[in-house]
Design a protein around this motif. Structure first.
Motif, short mmCIF file in Angstrom:
data_model
loop_
_atom_site.label_atom_id
_atom_site.label_comp_id
_atom_site.label_asym_id
_atom_site.label_seq_id
_atom_site.Cartn_x
_atom_site.Cartn_y
_atom_site.Cartn_z
N ALA A 199 -1.12 -19.98 1.32
CA ALA A 199 -1.16 -18.89 2.31
C ALA A 199 0.24 -18.38 2.65
O ALA A 199 0.37 -17.32 3.29
CB ALA A 199 -1.86 -19.37 3.57
N LEU A 200 1.29 -19.07 2.23
CA LEU A 200 2.65 -18.64 2.50
C LEU A 200 3.17 -17.68 1.45
O LEU A 200 4.22 -17.06 1.64
CB LEU A 200 3.58 -19.86 2.56
N ASP A 201 2.44 -17.53 0.34
CA ASP A 201 2.96 -16.82 -0.83
C ASP A 201 2.60 -15.35 -0.87
O ASP A 201 1.52 -14.94 -0.43
CB ASP A 201 2.44 -17.47 -2.11
N THR A 202 3.52 -14.58 -1.46
CA THR A 202 3.21 -13.23 -1.93
C THR A 202 3.03 -13.32 -3.44
O THR A 202 3.73 -14.07 -4.13
CB THR A 202 4.34 -12.25 -1.59
N ALA A 222 -7.18 -18.39 -2.19
CA ALA A 222 -6.15 -19.36 -1.79
C ALA A 222 -5.42 -18.93 -0.52
O ALA A 222 -4.65 -19.72 0.04
CB ALA A 222 -5.15 -19.55 -2.92
N GLY A 223 -5.63 -17.68 -0.08
CA GLY A 223 -5.05 -17.21 1.17
C GLY A 223 -3.71 -16.54 1.06
O GLY A 223 -3.01 -16.38 2.07
N ALA A 224 -3.31 -16.15 -0.17
CA ALA A 224 -2.02 -15.47 -0.33
C ALA A 224 -1.92 -14.30 0.65
O ALA A 224 -2.87 -13.54 0.83
CB ALA A 224 -1.86 -14.98 -1.76
N ARG A 225 -0.74 -14.16 1.28
CA ARG A 225 -0.62 -13.15 2.33
C ARG A 225 -0.50 -11.74 1.79
O ARG A 225 -0.75 -10.77 2.51
CB ARG A 225 0.56 -13.47 3.23
N ARG A 226 -0.15 -11.62 0.53
CA ARG A 226 -0.11 -10.31 -0.10
C ARG A 226 -0.41 -10.47 -1.58
O ARG A 226 0.13 -11.37 -2.23
CB ARG A 226 1.25 -9.65 0.09
N VAL A 227 -1.26 -9.63 -2.14
CA VAL A 227 -1.64 -9.69 -3.56
C VAL A 227 -1.46 -8.29 -4.14
O VAL A 227 -2.22 -7.37 -3.81
CB VAL A 227 -3.09 -10.17 -3.76
N ILE A 228 -0.47 -8.13 -5.01
CA ILE A 228 -0.16 -6.83 -5.60
C ILE A 228 -0.73 -6.78 -7.02
O ILE A 228 -0.39 -7.62 -7.86
CB ILE A 228 1.37 -6.59 -5.65
N ALA A 229 -1.60 -5.82 -7.28
CA ALA A 229 -2.15 -5.60 -8.61
C ALA A 229 -1.31 -4.54 -9.32
O ALA A 229 -1.00 -3.50 -8.74
CB ALA A 229 -3.60 -5.15 -8.53
N ILE A 230 -0.95 -4.81 -10.57
CA ILE A 230 -0.11 -3.91 -11.36
C ILE A 230 -0.77 -3.65 -12.70
O ILE A 230 -1.19 -4.58 -13.39
CB ILE A 230 1.29 -4.52 -11.57
N ASP A 231 -0.87 -2.38 -13.07
CA ASP A 231 -1.49 -2.03 -14.35
C ASP A 231 -1.03 -0.63 -14.76
O ASP A 231 -0.53 0.14 -13.93
CB ASP A 231 -3.03 -2.09 -14.25
N LEU A 232 -1.24 -0.32 -16.04
CA LEU A 232 -0.94 1.02 -16.55
C LEU A 232 -1.98 2.04 -16.15
O LEU A 232 -1.72 3.24 -16.16
CB LEU A 232 -0.83 0.98 -18.08
N HIS A 233 -3.19 1.57 -15.82
CA HIS A 233 -4.32 2.47 -15.61
C HIS A 233 -4.76 2.49 -14.15
O HIS A 233 -5.09 1.44 -13.57
CB HIS A 233 -5.50 2.05 -16.49
N ALA A 234 -4.78 3.68 -13.57
CA ALA A 234 -5.20 3.81 -12.18
C ALA A 234 -6.63 3.33 -11.98
O ALA A 234 -6.97 2.81 -10.92
CB ALA A 234 -5.06 5.27 -11.74
N ALA A 245 -7.05 -7.28 -4.13
CA ALA A 245 -5.67 -6.82 -4.11
C ALA A 245 -5.39 -6.11 -2.80
O ALA A 245 -6.15 -5.24 -2.37
CB ALA A 245 -5.41 -5.89 -5.29
N THR A 246 -4.28 -6.46 -2.15
CA THR A 246 -3.88 -5.78 -0.92
C THR A 246 -3.08 -4.53 -1.20
O THR A 246 -3.02 -3.61 -0.37
CB THR A 246 -3.04 -6.72 -0.03
N ASP A 247 -2.44 -4.49 -2.38
CA ASP A 247 -1.62 -3.35 -2.78
C ASP A 247 -1.78 -3.15 -4.29
O ASP A 247 -2.09 -4.10 -5.03
CB ASP A 247 -0.14 -3.61 -2.47
N THR A 248 -1.55 -1.91 -4.73
CA THR A 248 -1.62 -1.63 -6.17
C THR A 248 -0.42 -0.78 -6.58
O THR A 248 0.04 0.07 -5.81
CB THR A 248 -2.92 -0.87 -6.53
N ASP A 268 6.79 -14.23 -4.46
CA ASP A 268 6.94 -15.67 -4.67
C ASP A 268 6.33 -16.14 -5.98
O ASP A 268 6.88 -17.00 -6.66
CB ASP A 268 6.28 -16.43 -3.52
N LYS A 269 5.19 -15.54 -6.35
CA LYS A 269 4.48 -15.95 -7.57
C LYS A 269 4.01 -14.70 -8.30
O LYS A 269 3.44 -13.79 -7.70
CB LYS A 269 3.25 -16.82 -7.23
N SER A 270 4.26 -14.66 -9.61
CA SER A 270 3.74 -13.55 -10.42
C SER A 270 2.97 -14.13 -11.60
O SER A 270 3.24 -15.25 -12.06
CB SER A 270 4.88 -12.65 -10.91
N PHE A 271 2.02 -13.32 -12.09
CA PHE A 271 1.16 -13.74 -13.20
C PHE A 271 1.07 -12.60 -14.21
O PHE A 271 0.70 -11.49 -13.86
CB PHE A 271 -0.24 -14.12 -12.68
N GLU A 272 1.42 -12.90 -15.45
CA GLU A 272 1.36 -11.91 -16.53
C GLU A 272 0.09 -12.14 -17.33
O GLU A 272 -0.11 -13.23 -17.89
CB GLU A 272 2.59 -12.02 -17.42
#
Length: 379
Positions: A199-202, A222-234, A245-248, A268-272
């Motif tokens: 819950a402490l992680d972005t 898991a309670g991540a405080r922010r979850v950013i989704a990133i992609d080429l396609h809207a 996702a909280t942000d895109t 804090d954590k990224s996933f490819e």
């Protein structure tokens, strides 16, 4: 499926007791799969034969189909699968006829140092466990057919060791259950086992296909405080919000600055979850000091990932793998089922198109759609 005894050429042992099935065979890289008559063996000691119920079309399968990843042909692809046990070999103790199971592409022995330390996806005997005294599948000319991951689920039936199966609760429909064997195991596992998101992680997830969406859901759970989704396609980003996702962000040349605007200093954590050296490098570039980039997308042998040495050395940033999400499927299945039943793990909406087996090539075409998450073939 019909049994045969003499239709296949080769040794008498290979001809006996085989069953005729239909399989989608990759004969030439880059060409569509061909539905062919094939002949499957009986299960040997410790093996089970499974009738296929549903199989997900994974981007790994697509990479092999298109030639981006090497595989010996003829081959039957497919590994993200759920099926029903239809024949049990000698010395099988936990499965019975009619049991519904998913298959694991990483069978584990349960006895080597990696297995006993809880790292089943690193089993030292996986390759040994895939060795078999005779081919599982022959074509109509009696020639062996290669099987991806020693599974080959793009067929009416397949054979795996009993130890490579995990029973599926009745509460999960087959189209949803098949996702658990690969994209959910990988994306969810990478978040909770590999990176241990809290819950402490972005968090940022690059690539919003099946693995990426599973990672987004796991980060939310898991309670991540922010979850950013990133992609080429809207279109994929629109779907990502539905899954937590909280942000895109669209993946552009300004991505690092845009992530910094949302999370000053980086995440804090990224996933490819794309399978590209470029996006793997980006996953590292958007980290905060002390952050970890987990690389999940399969890449061709020999590919290299470039990272900023200063960010690595002076920023204590890390880059890591989490093959198949470092999962423990037998244990994780209980959590998957609970989250599914409570509605916190949305598997149904991850399946964006359904296909019958004869239309499997159309399913692969649908995977290329900008808003596709998972195409599933049902039998």
């Amino acid at each position: 499926m019909t049994s045969i005894s003499t239709s296949v050429s080769g040794t008498q042992r290979d001809r006996d007791h085989r069953t005729e099935i239909t399989a989608a065979v990759l004969r030439t890289l880059g060409e569509p799969l061909a539905l062919e008559q094939a002949f499957i063996d009986v299960p040997l000691v410790g093996e089970v034969r499974i009738r296929t119920l549903a199989v997900g079309l994974c981007h790994s399968d697509l990479h092999y189909l298109e030639g981006g990843l090497a595989i010996e042909t003829p081959a039957v692809l497919g590994h993200e699968v759920v099926g029903e046990v239809e024949q049990v070999g000698p010395d099988c103790r936990s499965l019975q006829l009619g049991d519904r199971v998913i298959a694991s592409i990483t069978p584990s022995c349960g006895q080597c140092p990696q297995c006993v330390s809880g790292k089943a996806t690193r089993c030292l005997r996986t390759a040994e466990m895939r060795i078999r005294e005779r081919p599982k599948l022959l074509d109509s000319n009696g020639q062996p057919i290669n099987l991806l991951g020693s599974i080959g689920a793009f067929a009416e039936a397949f054979i795996v060791p009993e130890s490579a199966t995990v029973p599926v609760p009745d509460t999960l429909d087959s189209a949803s259950a098949c996702l658990l064997g690969c994209c959910v195991a990988t994306g969810f596992g990478a978040v909770v086992h590999g990176a241990e998101v809290s819950a402490l992680d972005t968090v940022a997830v690059l690539g919003c296909g099946g693995v990426g969406i599973a990672a987004i859901q796991a980060a939310r759970i898991a309670g991540a405080r922010r979850v950013i989704a990133i992609d080429l396609h809207a279109e994929k980003l629109d779907r990502a919000r539905k899954f937590g996702a909280t942000d895109t962000l669209l993946s552009t040349s300004e991505l690092v600055a845009e992530v910094d605007a949302l999370c000053p200093g980086g995440v804090d954590k990224s996933f490819e979850a794309v399978g590209s050296p470029t996006t793997a490098g980006l996953a590292f570039d958007i980290l905060a000091p002390g952050g970890t980039a987990t690389i999940l997308g399969l890449q061709a042998a020999g590919k290299r990932i470039e990272i900023d040495a200063e960010k690595l050395i002076e920023g204590d940033r890390k880059i890591a793998g989490a093959y198949m999400g470092a999962n423990q499927l037998s244990r994780d299945m209980l959590a998957f089922a609970d989250h599914f039943e409570r509605g916190t793990l949305n598997l149904v909406d991850m399946v964006t198109s359904h296909w019958s087996f004869p239309d499997i090539n159309d399913g692969f075409a649908a995977m290329r759609s900008p808003d596709s998450i998972r195409a599933v073939v049902t039998f």
